[in-house]
Design a protein around this motif. Structure first.
Motif, PDB file in Angstrom:
ATOM      1  N   ARG A   1      -0.397  10.079  -0.656  1.00  0.00           N
ATOM      2  CA  ARG A   1       0.073   8.706  -0.455  1.00  0.00           C
ATOM      3  C   ARG A   1      -1.152   7.817  -0.339  1.00  0.00           C
ATOM      4  NH1 ARG A   1       5.471   8.244   1.906  1.00  0.00           N
ATOM      5  NH2 ARG A   1       4.662   6.248   2.619  1.00  0.00           N
ATOM      6  N   ARG A   2      -1.261   6.853  -1.232  1.00  0.00           N
ATOM      7  CA  ARG A   2      -2.462   6.031  -1.290  1.00  0.00           C
ATOM      8  C   ARG A   2      -2.162   4.585  -0.953  1.00  0.00           C
ATOM      9  NH1 ARG A   2      -6.353  10.085  -2.130  1.00  0.00           N
ATOM     10  NH2 ARG A   2      -7.763   8.347  -2.294  1.00  0.00           N
ATOM     11  N   GLY A   3      -3.193   3.760  -0.961  1.00  0.00           N
ATOM     12  CA  GLY A   3      -3.047   2.358  -0.616  1.00  0.00           C
ATOM     13  C   GLY A   3      -2.810   1.438  -1.794  1.00  0.00           C
TER      14      GLY A   3
ATOM     15  N   ASP B   1       0.034   5.174  -6.369  1.00  0.00           N
ATOM     16  CA  ASP B   1       1.178   5.841  -5.752  1.00  0.00           C
ATOM     17  C   ASP B   1       2.242   6.197  -6.779  1.00  0.00           C
ATOM     18  OD1 ASP B   1       0.307   6.051  -3.146  1.00  0.00           O
ATOM     19  OD2 ASP B   1       1.291   4.217  -2.468  1.00  0.00           O
ATOM     20  N   LEU B   2       2.501   5.313  -7.728  1.00  0.00           N
ATOM     21  CA  LEU B   2       3.523   5.578  -8.734  1.00  0.00           C
ATOM     22  C   LEU B   2       3.162   6.788  -9.588  1.00  0.00           C
ATOM     23  CD1 LEU B   2       4.326   1.924  -9.837  1.00  0.00           C
ATOM     24  CD2 LEU B   2       5.702   3.407  -8.367  1.00  0.00           C
ATOM     25  N   VAL B   3       1.906   6.887  -9.984  1.00  0.00           N
ATOM     26  CA  VAL B   3       1.453   8.033 -10.781  1.00  0.00           C
ATOM     27  C   VAL B   3       1.539   9.309  -9.955  1.00  0.00           C
ATOM     28  CG1 VAL B   3      -0.535   9.080 -11.935  1.00  0.00           C
ATOM     29  CG2 VAL B   3      -0.034   6.649 -12.260  1.00  0.00           C
ATOM     30  N   LEU B   4       1.064   9.250  -8.722  1.00  0.00           N
ATOM     31  CA  LEU B   4       1.042  10.452  -7.892  1.00  0.00           C
ATOM     32  C   LEU B   4       2.443  10.903  -7.516  1.00  0.00           C
ATOM     33  CD1 LEU B   4      -2.071   9.759  -5.659  1.00  0.00           C
ATOM     34  CD2 LEU B   4      -1.889  11.224  -7.675  1.00  0.00           C
ATOM     35  N   GLU B   5       3.371   9.977  -7.314  1.00  0.00           N
ATOM     36  CA  GLU B   5       4.761  10.363  -7.014  1.00  0.00           C
ATOM     37  C   GLU B   5       5.357  11.150  -8.179  1.00  0.00           C
ATOM     38  OE1 GLU B   5       7.060   6.935  -5.925  1.00  0.00           O
ATOM     39  OE2 GLU B   5       5.860   6.586  -4.124  1.00  0.00           O
TER      40      GLU B   5
ATOM     41  N   GLN C   1       6.897  16.354 -10.609  1.00  0.00           N
ATOM     42  CA  GLN C   1       6.964  17.121 -11.856  1.00  0.00           C
ATOM     43  C   GLN C   1       6.035  18.331 -11.912  1.00  0.00           C
ATOM     44  OE1 GLN C   1       6.288  14.415 -15.123  1.00  0.00           O
ATOM     45  NE2 GLN C   1       7.840  12.989 -14.396  1.00  0.00           N
ATOM     46  N   ARG C   2       4.846  18.248 -11.326  1.00  0.00           N
ATOM     47  CA  ARG C   2       3.833  19.275 -11.579  1.00  0.00           C
ATOM     48  C   ARG C   2       3.256  19.950 -10.335  1.00  0.00           C
ATOM     49  NH1 ARG C   2       1.173  19.484 -16.492  1.00  0.00           N
ATOM     50  NH2 ARG C   2       0.549  21.457 -15.594  1.00  0.00           N
TER      51      ARG C   2
ATOM     52  N   ILE D   1      -3.714  15.680 -16.620  1.00  0.00           N
ATOM     53  CA  ILE D   1      -2.291  15.811 -16.287  1.00  0.00           C
ATOM     54  C   ILE D   1      -1.772  14.482 -15.742  1.00  0.00           C
ATOM     55  CG2 ILE D   1      -0.634  16.921 -14.728  1.00  0.00           C
ATOM     56  CD1 ILE D   1      -2.457  19.442 -14.883  1.00  0.00           C
ATOM     57  N   LEU D   2      -2.533  13.883 -14.841  1.00  0.00           N
ATOM     58  CA  LEU D   2      -2.119  12.596 -14.257  1.00  0.00           C
ATOM     59  C   LEU D   2      -2.032  11.504 -15.323  1.00  0.00           C
ATOM     60  CD1 LEU D   2      -4.268  12.627 -11.006  1.00  0.00           C
ATOM     61  CD2 LEU D   2      -1.799  12.892 -11.153  1.00  0.00           C
ATOM     62  N   ARG D   3      -2.955  11.490 -16.252  1.00  0.00           N
ATOM     63  CA  ARG D   3      -2.948  10.484 -17.318  1.00  0.00           C
ATOM     64  C   ARG D   3      -1.753  10.663 -18.244  1.00  0.00           C
ATOM     65  NH1 ARG D   3      -9.376  10.527 -18.997  1.00  0.00           N
ATOM     66  NH2 ARG D   3     -10.138   9.401 -17.144  1.00  0.00           N
ATOM     67  N   ALA D   4      -1.293  11.890 -18.407  1.00  0.00           N
ATOM     68  CA  ALA D   4      -0.184  12.175 -19.316  1.00  0.00           C
ATOM     69  C   ALA D   4       1.184  11.878 -18.697  1.00  0.00           C
ATOM     70  CB  ALA D   4      -0.240  13.641 -19.746  1.00  0.00           C
ATOM     71  N   ILE D   5       1.215  11.749 -17.394  1.00  0.00           N
ATOM     72  CA  ILE D   5       2.511  11.540 -16.717  1.00  0.00           C
ATOM     73  C   ILE D   5       2.941  10.100 -16.835  1.00  0.00           C
ATOM     74  CG2 ILE D   5       3.597  11.495 -14.446  1.00  0.00           C
ATOM     75  CD1 ILE D   5       2.232  14.086 -13.840  1.00  0.00           C
TER      76      ILE D   5
END
Length: 82
Positions: free
Chosen positions: A17-19, A24-28, A33-34, A78-82
């Motif tokens: 959980r970031r600021g 946050d949207l990418v990490l959620e 998913q992964r 992986i994060l860039r592809a989500i």
């Protein structure tokens, strides 16, 4: 899944959980998913990625900059592809 205990996994999820809303949207999405299918090496790389300051982390995810560590860049891809 991983060699991490359930408490450690919860800790990692909490640190995800970031600021910054954009981050946050990418990490959620990544967590949904992964995250549960990461290998122990990938989980370690993800934990290292979480150590970055929010703005630097967002720059990496958005492709404005890259990191020198190939294992961390694997997670970034992986994060860039989500």
């Amino acid at each position: 899944m991983t060699d991490f205990d359930p408490v450690e996994l919860k800790r990692i999820r909490w640190h995800s959980r970031r600021g910054l809303l954009e981050l946050d949207l990418v990490l959620e999405r990544f967590l949904a998913q992964r995250f549960d299918s990461l290998s122990p090496a990938e989980m370690s790389a993800y934990k290292a990625l979480l150590e970055l300051p929010d703005n630097d982390f967002l720059d990496v995810v958005n492709g404005k900059t890259d990191l020198d560590d190939p294992s961390i860049m694997q997670i970034v891809e992986i994060l860039r592809a989500i």
